[in-house]
Design a protein around this motif. Structure first.
Motif, mmCIF file in Angstrom:
data_model
loop_
_atom_site.group_PDB
_atom_site.id
_atom_site.type_symbol
_atom_site.label_atom_id
_atom_site.label_comp_id
_atom_site.label_asym_id
_atom_site.label_seq_id
_atom_site.Cartn_x
_atom_site.Cartn_y
_atom_site.Cartn_z
ATOM 1 N N SER B 267 0.929 -0.971 0.030
ATOM 2 C CA SER B 267 0.122 0.108 0.044
ATOM 3 C C SER B 267 1.047 1.264 0.025
ATOM 4 C CB SER B 267 -0.870 0.141 1.319
ATOM 5 O OG SER B 267 -1.929 1.037 1.299
ATOM 6 N N ASN B 269 -0.850 4.223 0.606
ATOM 7 C CA ASN B 269 -1.373 4.934 1.448
ATOM 8 C C ASN B 269 -1.509 6.571 0.980
ATOM 9 O OD1 ASN B 269 -1.916 3.156 3.460
ATOM 10 N ND2 ASN B 269 0.608 3.096 3.241
ATOM 11 N N THR B 302 1.531 1.186 6.561
ATOM 12 C CA THR B 302 0.608 2.404 6.633
ATOM 13 C C THR B 302 1.394 3.569 6.278
ATOM 14 O OG1 THR B 302 0.767 2.159 8.822
ATOM 15 C CG2 THR B 302 -1.081 1.378 7.607
ATOM 16 N N PRO B 304 3.089 6.812 4.584
ATOM 17 C CA PRO B 304 2.491 7.670 3.798
ATOM 18 C C PRO B 304 3.546 7.756 2.352
ATOM 19 C CG PRO B 304 3.309 8.906 5.529
ATOM 20 C CD PRO B 304 3.424 7.384 5.915
ATOM 21 N N GLN B 419 -5.849 0.354 -1.716
ATOM 22 C CA GLN B 419 -5.089 0.925 -0.693
ATOM 23 C C GLN B 419 -5.499 0.424 0.929
ATOM 24 O OE1 GLN B 419 -2.086 2.253 -1.515
ATOM 25 N NE2 GLN B 419 -2.427 2.452 -3.724
ATOM 26 N N THR B 421 -5.222 2.664 3.339
ATOM 27 C CA THR B 421 -5.595 3.608 3.791
ATOM 28 C C THR B 421 -5.545 4.879 3.082
ATOM 29 O OG1 THR B 421 -3.380 4.820 4.631
ATOM 30 C CG2 THR B 421 -4.188 3.016 6.133
ATOM 31 N N VAL B 445 -9.864 2.392 -0.464
ATOM 32 C CA VAL B 445 -9.218 2.196 0.910
ATOM 33 C C VAL B 445 -10.074 1.358 1.752
ATOM 34 C CG1 VAL B 445 -7.925 4.369 0.481
ATOM 35 C CG2 VAL B 445 -10.184 4.388 1.882
ATOM 36 N N PRO B 454 -1.359 8.112 8.471
ATOM 37 C CA PRO B 454 -1.963 6.895 8.429
ATOM 38 C C PRO B 454 -1.209 5.641 9.358
ATOM 39 C CG PRO B 454 -0.651 7.571 6.676
ATOM 40 C CD PRO B 454 -0.841 8.705 7.396
#
Lengths: 528, 528
Positions: B267, B269, B302, B304, B419, B421, B445, B454
């Motif tokens: 992910s 995020n 998570t 970013p 994703q 988040t 998400v 996140p």
């Protein structure tokens, strides 16, 4: 009234060049209706419309969607005799069955409407912030189920109403907030077209976006494959054969983005007849099971195809009575010559296994497409060794297995593949005394029945219709009952989200009056 | 104290000939511990024991399983400093993180214990009989969730406690009533062995059947593949890369009986910084995000990895501050040279895309295995055209995207894969004004965050950790929070079943005091 055209959203369309007809199995003749196979262009149009409709439809309130579902039920009823006549012509099933199944279908739509009106099915879950928590503050998090996107529904041959165009799959899809694209069943395409017109009339009356429903005709497999592979399709509902369901399941897993395929496939629905049942009312059970095997010409996914008991005089008597009772019943017409041929082929295949002997075999001449019932017998040891005997024969057919003892019975149950149902005939004491048998049966099935027949699937919250593979592709979900809606949704968490922008289901004020899980406990209260 | 052996149930075993060592990334040296790769014989033994244990364990009460889970937490704590030292040595992560993560892991085990003690998670659903219903009587049907069988857990590299041997997957598996076989993560096999000893001590103290837990060492992929293909394995939990998770997912679908694989994979995020956030506290967000990108050397699922904003002076200022803030932070050591190499390779790959420019790049010399942070910048148009820029770089890395307008931002979000988040920085008014952007983000998400970072995944009932593919293989389930238990169970319906033989959860008297769905409505009452 039946045009043979596809419905791309609310527009009729016939851009394809290939056509086909449905068939009246009683007359043994094609019907007068000619259907236009959906073209690739029409498939893409239907998916594009559904995708567009989704952006609006997914945000509709439960009440608004419920209005739509109730209107569909009303519009189906408003089609009146024309619909019943198309159903009986294309399926060979009698008018009483048609009306009963129509009632069930309307009942399903209204049950989902009631679920939406109550609203708690979205599993709203709230954990409030704890800004002073040590060592770290806790944020506010709230979760609920949201719809996943356009869904393709493949109807079944054997329930032209209840598991087809406006059946349980479509009803649960529309209830969830997802648009539905139905790949019409080629054996009842006319019935499907009429039901589609009712859905679209209801959509128009209740202000649903165009594309929330489409109906695509197809007599082959290409249209279905294209739909399943379309990147904007997000899930599939299927009721039919193990071969068809498994093929779609594999196809969907090969996509760049795999999608869930909920296929309800085959089952032989084992029945275990324990001594007390046979001692106390063996004749009655034999009569009931003869009826259950013959119901709807045996064309039910819950048909009892396997009856197991412990070798004894009472079990022998039961088998004899079952044979007498089933021989006295009149064969029924099957849905289609292809299904009749499949039945004959399967019956021949199992009858030719040398370990089997015949309990009953209806041999008198019948009209074309009628299914002559048959019951075979085999020993537990022979059954265990020959997996061909474990396969489903779709029609009025069953195998009776004489086991030497409870241990062998348990071994056989553990050797079976996943099943939709399993049944125990006996008394409460035997459930304890045959613990290993009951446990083995339960581990193989989605629904376990005590002193009853597996045919007859109640539509209610507690129904599980779906079992371990290959009974269905995902034993965690059901295709009958209101829980079927859970197939088309996924949870989304909202962290620290402003009250005014939260979905109503998650707001402090609980404006929908839902039962929610708040800080770990069920509650229907407002939050202060 | 660390032997390097497998645990086959409660017995240590080292029948294999292949061995490997773990690695101390701070010392840049192999540890003194040598681990024995599990042999095919040991795999089969572990699965056979788990299958046997399942027949007993699945029937244990919630209270008894809760006692086991609480004992595991206690035994992990009782390992004291030896465990913390193994963790820091094998991961390079600092002691504070080790202790925090141990606390979280114990908290997870106790959260599942509390869930079991309360008990309503089994979703007991009861529809009472209506013998007088017309046109057909209604039978009594009751449904609840039951465990599916032995589960294989693949721990992650980045959470040696919380997502590994006794992490969220194992805790949820054991809570559900399924035995767990852990395929030990090769980067922290010593930590895993110690935690396994704690689980097995707890199992013995609380009277659990031998085989309820096994721990198998492996540095390659063969042991995992054999486990996933074993016919008696019924499900898989995995946390790791898209490549690894997808391979297991495909393998499991090729089985004769396909089984669910819950893989939590990659992910990036996405974070959307809307104007008000940048106007009002752009500097503060820049500082917070610099910290979030660097947290744990960027080794969080998570993390970013993508920050999107609208081209403007305030967004430019935000980018500049983010660059300054992140450059001022000190690089952290990564878990393993392989992970460091993977980071460098991914960083190089994205940095070499000609559309990108550098916002910040830490260039000063570091000790081996330390991750030098980097932030790139790209225009919205260029980002859209180059899918390489959409891929995850596991480490302290992020891309900032300058979009021309809200429409372009929305188009980019719609072009992203699934994703874990998505985050919105802004004010409540903007959630409405940028409805299309928020909607596009939510559709991609599992968890949507307002004004936060996140990183930091709360363990609670409302947490959804899992999103549309490829964030996870099944967006309908979560791997964090108590709902994770739902991955290892399936519903079974009991039709017309005698009261005395029903599971306690379904009895009229409601002896467990559960909240159930009775005739369609939530209720914790006894039935009359």
């Amino acid at each position: 009234m039946i045009s043979g055209k596809n419905y791309i959203g609310n527009k009729q369309s016939s851009k394809g060049t290939k056509t086909y007809r449905t068939f009246d199995p009683n007359l043994n003749l094609a019907t007068e209706w000619e259907f236009y196979e959906a073209s690739t262009e029409e498939i893409d149009e239907a998916v594009a419309l559904a995708t567009k409709a989704f952006s609006e439809y997914k945000n509709f309130s439960g009440l608004k969607k419920a209005e739509f579902l109730r209107a569909i039920a009303d519009e189906i009823e408003a089609l009146g005799d024309a619909l019943i006549q198309a159903y009986t012509k294309e399926s060979g099933l009698p008018e009483g069955r048609a009306k009963g199944e129509r009632g069930r279908t309307m009942g399903q739509l209204r049950a989902f409407a009631a679920l939406l009106e109550e609203g708690s099915w979205v599993e709203a879950t709230i954990d409030e912030a704890q800004p002073d928590r040590q060592p770290m503050p806790k944020v506010d998090i709230r979760k609920m189920l949201v719809p996943i996107g356009p869904i393709v529904v493949f109807g079944s041959s054997n329930f032209p109403f209840a598991f087809s165009t406006a059946g349980g799959d479509t009803a649960s899809v529309l209830a969830s907030g997802c648009p539905a694209i139905v790949k019409s069943h080629p054996m009842h395409a006319g019935t499907g077209e009429l039901v589609s017109s009712a859905i679209l009339k209801a959509a128009e009356k209740t202000g649903m976006p165009n594309g929330v429903f489409s109906n695509l005709n197809s007599s082959g497999i290409e249209v279905g494959q294209q739909l399943v592979m379309h990147p904007d399709i997000k899930g599939v509902g299927f009721t039919g054969s193990i071969k068809g369901g498994t093929a779609l399941y594999k196809l969907a897993n090969e996509r760049k983005e795999p999608i869930p395929v909920f296929a309800e496939m085959g089952s032989i629905n084992p029945v275990v007849a324990l001594p007390s049942a046979l001692n106390e009312k063996g004749e009655e059970w034999a009569k009931q099971y003869a009826g259950s095997i013959m119901l709807g010409a045996g064309q039910f996914c819950t048909n009892p195809g396997l009856i197991l008991g412990l070798k004894s005089e009472t079990f022998s008597n039961f088998i004899t009575t079952l044979g007498t009772e089933i021989s006295a019943l009149s064969p029924g017409v099957m849905l289609h010559p292809n299904i009749h041929q499949g039945y004959e082929k399967g019956k021949q295949n199992l009858s030719s296994q040398p370990e089997t002997s015949v309990v009953a075999s209806y041999e008198a001449a019948t009209a074309p497409n009628f299914a002559q019932q048959k019951v075979l017998k085999v020993s537990g040891g022979d059954f265990l060794k020959n997996p061909t005997l474990h396969t489903e024969v779709f029609g009025p057919f069953s195998i009776v297995v004489e086991c030497n003892d409870a241990k062998e019975l348990e071994t056989i149950l553990n050797a079976l593949e996943g099943q939709l149902t399993g049944t125990i005939l006996g008394n409460a004491e035997e459930i304890k005394n045959y613990g290993g048998v009951v446990d083995a049966l339960q581990s193989r099935v989605g629904r376990i029945i005590f002193n009853g027949v597996p045919t007859g699937v109640e539509v209610c919250p507690s129904m599980q219709h779906g079992g371990p593979f290959p009974a269905s592709t995902d034993s965690r979900f059901t295709s009958v009952g209101t829980s079927a809606i859970k197939r088309w949704v996924r949870p989304v968490s909202f962290q620290n989200w402003p009250q005014e922008s939260l979905p109503d289901a998650l707001k402090d004020a609980n404006p929908l009056g839902l039962t929610r899980i708040v800080n770990g406990l069920h509650s229907n209260a407002k939050l202060k």
